[in-house]
Design a protein around this motif. Sequence first.
Motif, PDB file in Angstrom:
ATOM      1  N   GLU A  55       0.836  -1.210   0.000  1.00 32.82           N
ATOM      2  CA  GLU A  55       0.000   0.000   0.000  1.00 32.82           C
ATOM      3  C   GLU A  55       0.867   1.256   0.000  1.00 32.82           C
ATOM      4  N   ARG A  56       1.784   1.312   0.926  1.00 30.34           N
ATOM      5  CA  ARG A  56       2.607   2.515   1.114  1.00 30.34           C
ATOM      6  C   ARG A  56       3.539   2.792  -0.056  1.00 30.34           C
ATOM      7  N   ASP A  57       4.224   1.754  -0.532  1.00 31.93           N
ATOM      8  CA  ASP A  57       5.286   1.968  -1.517  1.00 31.93           C
ATOM      9  C   ASP A  57       4.860   1.734  -2.967  1.00 31.93           C
ATOM     10  N   TYR A  58       3.754   0.995  -3.176  1.00 34.96           N
ATOM     11  CA  TYR A  58       3.384   0.630  -4.547  1.00 34.96           C
ATOM     12  C   TYR A  58       1.954   1.004  -4.923  1.00 34.96           C
ATOM     13  N   GLY A  59       1.226   1.613  -3.999  1.00 36.75           N
ATOM     14  CA  GLY A  59      -0.098   2.132  -4.309  1.00 36.75           C
ATOM     15  C   GLY A  59      -1.211   1.106  -4.397  1.00 36.75           C
ATOM     16  N   PHE A  60      -0.969  -0.107  -3.928  1.00 42.02           N
ATOM     17  CA  PHE A  60      -2.032  -1.111  -3.904  1.00 42.02           C
ATOM     18  C   PHE A  60      -3.012  -0.796  -2.788  1.00 42.02           C
ATOM     19  N   ASP A  61      -4.267  -1.118  -3.002  1.00 42.31           N
ATOM     20  CA  ASP A  61      -5.302  -1.019  -1.975  1.00 42.31           C
ATOM     21  C   ASP A  61      -5.526  -2.442  -1.493  1.00 42.31           C
ATOM     22  N   MET A  62      -4.897  -2.821  -0.382  1.00 46.86           N
ATOM     23  CA  MET A  62      -4.854  -4.213   0.058  1.00 46.86           C
ATOM     24  C   MET A  62      -5.963  -4.545   1.056  1.00 46.86           C
ATOM     25  N   ASP A  63      -6.571  -5.701   0.841  1.00 49.17           N
ATOM     26  CA  ASP A  63      -7.391  -6.343   1.861  1.00 49.17           C
ATOM     27  C   ASP A  63      -6.508  -7.356   2.562  1.00 49.17           C
ATOM     28  N   ILE A  64      -6.833  -7.652   3.823  1.00 50.90           N
ATOM     29  CA  ILE A  64      -6.094  -8.698   4.533  1.00 50.90           C
ATOM     30  C   ILE A  64      -7.072  -9.742   5.035  1.00 50.90           C
ATOM     31  N   TYR A  65      -6.582 -10.970   5.051  1.00 50.42           N
ATOM     32  CA  TYR A  65      -7.332 -12.080   5.646  1.00 50.42           C
ATOM     33  C   TYR A  65      -6.337 -12.964   6.374  1.00 50.42           C
ATOM     34  N   ASP A  66      -6.725 -13.370   7.571  1.00 48.46           N
ATOM     35  CA  ASP A  66      -5.964 -14.347   8.333  1.00 48.46           C
ATOM     36  C   ASP A  66      -6.947 -15.093   9.217  1.00 48.46           C
ATOM     37  N   LEU A  67      -6.864 -16.404   9.206  1.00 48.40           N
ATOM     38  CA  LEU A  67      -7.798 -17.243   9.961  1.00 48.40           C
ATOM     39  C   LEU A  67      -7.882 -16.835  11.426  1.00 48.40           C
ATOM     40  N   PHE A  68      -6.769 -16.426  12.010  1.00 48.29           N
ATOM     41  CA  PHE A  68      -6.739 -16.109  13.438  1.00 48.29           C
ATOM     42  C   PHE A  68      -6.764 -14.615  13.740  1.00 48.29           C
ATOM     43  N   PHE A  69      -6.136 -13.803  12.912  1.00 53.49           N
ATOM     44  CA  PHE A  69      -5.928 -12.392  13.243  1.00 53.49           C
ATOM     45  C   PHE A  69      -6.815 -11.420  12.472  1.00 53.49           C
ATOM     46  N   ALA A  70      -7.361 -11.849  11.351  1.00 57.20           N
ATOM     47  CA  ALA A  70      -8.285 -11.023  10.557  1.00 57.20           C
ATOM     48  C   ALA A  70      -9.265 -11.969   9.858  1.00 57.20           C
ATOM     49  N   PRO A  71     -10.137 -12.641  10.646  1.00 54.54           N
ATOM     50  CA  PRO A  71     -10.944 -13.750  10.129  1.00 54.54           C
ATOM     51  C   PRO A  71     -12.151 -13.372   9.265  1.00 54.54           C
ATOM     52  N   ASN A  72     -12.424 -12.086   9.100  1.00 57.82           N
ATOM     53  CA  ASN A  72     -13.527 -11.677   8.240  1.00 57.82           C
ATOM     54  C   ASN A  72     -13.151 -11.980   6.788  1.00 57.82           C
ATOM     55  N   LYS A  73     -13.931 -12.799   6.111  1.00 55.51           N
ATOM     56  CA  LYS A  73     -13.626 -13.214   4.738  1.00 55.51           C
ATOM     57  C   LYS A  73     -13.936 -12.090   3.748  1.00 55.51           C
ATOM     58  N   VAL A  74     -13.113 -11.056   3.816  1.00 58.48           N
ATOM     59  CA  VAL A  74     -13.305  -9.863   2.994  1.00 58.48           C
ATOM     60  C   VAL A  74     -13.200 -10.157   1.503  1.00 58.48           C
ATOM     61  N   PHE A  75     -12.604 -11.271   1.144  1.00 59.25           N
ATOM     62  CA  PHE A  75     -12.397 -11.639  -0.263  1.00 59.25           C
ATOM     63  C   PHE A  75     -13.639 -12.225  -0.917  1.00 59.25           C
ATOM     64  N   SER A  76     -14.634 -12.605  -0.140  1.00 59.85           N
ATOM     65  CA  SER A  76     -15.846 -13.215  -0.700  1.00 59.85           C
ATOM     66  C   SER A  76     -16.521 -12.274  -1.695  1.00 59.85           C
ATOM     67  N   GLY A  77     -16.700 -12.768  -2.920  1.00 59.07           N
ATOM     68  CA  GLY A  77     -17.361 -11.995  -3.957  1.00 59.07           C
ATOM     69  C   GLY A  77     -16.501 -10.919  -4.589  1.00 59.07           C
ATOM     70  N   LYS A  78     -15.208 -10.882  -4.271  1.00 62.57           N
ATOM     71  CA  LYS A  78     -14.312  -9.858  -4.811  1.00 62.57           C
ATOM     72  C   LYS A  78     -13.320 -10.484  -5.786  1.00 62.57           C
ATOM     73  N   LYS A  79     -12.764  -9.627  -6.641  1.00 62.82           N
ATOM     74  CA  LYS A  79     -11.707 -10.014  -7.571  1.00 62.82           C
ATOM     75  C   LYS A  79     -10.498  -9.114  -7.321  1.00 62.82           C
ATOM     76  N   TYR A  80      -9.315  -9.701  -7.450  1.00 66.09           N
ATOM     77  CA  TYR A  80      -8.081  -8.987  -7.142  1.00 66.09           C
ATOM     78  C   TYR A  80      -7.091  -9.062  -8.300  1.00 66.09           C
ATOM     79  N   HIS A  81      -6.307  -7.993  -8.439  1.00 63.72           N
ATOM     80  CA  HIS A  81      -5.204  -7.977  -9.400  1.00 63.72           C
ATOM     81  C   HIS A  81      -3.973  -8.654  -8.809  1.00 63.72           C
ATOM     82  N   LEU A  82      -3.880  -8.675  -7.478  1.00 58.78           N
ATOM     83  CA  LEU A  82      -2.745  -9.295  -6.800  1.00 58.78           C
ATOM     84  C   LEU A  82      -3.229  -9.978  -5.528  1.00 58.78           C
ATOM     85  N   ILE A  83      -2.853 -11.248  -5.387  1.00 59.14           N
ATOM     86  CA  ILE A  83      -3.072 -11.985  -4.147  1.00 59.14           C
ATOM     87  C   ILE A  83      -1.721 -12.526  -3.716  1.00 59.14           C
ATOM     88  N   THR A  84      -1.349 -12.241  -2.472  1.00 59.96           N
ATOM     89  CA  THR A  84      -0.103 -12.764  -1.926  1.00 59.96           C
ATOM     90  C   THR A  84      -0.426 -13.713  -0.779  1.00 59.96           C
TER      91      THR A  84
END
Length: 133
Positions: A16-45
Amino acid sequence: LDFGSGPSPVLATILERDYGFDMDIYDLFFAPNKVFSGKKYHLITSTEVFEHLGDPLEYFKLLAGCLEDDGLLSIMTLFHPLDDQEFLDWYYMRDMSHISFYTSDTMKVISGIAGLDLVFTDNRRYTSFRLKR
């Protein structure tokens, strides 16, 4: 999308800071909201996540379904040694939470099943994929 961002989503912050991406985050334990549901991404890491997955093919298919047509899925996980004794002595295998192990050939087979093309590997830990065309 930073899939498996952990407690401190460093990569998402840098992208986000250095390359201008608007990032969503998901983590089973630390960010468990499935924000990716129904979305499409140009980059997934996904950094140091896939070795923890019991059914990685399910996640390859899930993430393939979240890619834009020109999107890129980039995964980092250390590939296992091909020598049996080296594998048995390998530190990465000794982490009890590491239950799935890969090589570039494994990634190629899995990606084909998941509808992806392997477009890059360093044959050690990094792989990148695009949707099959």
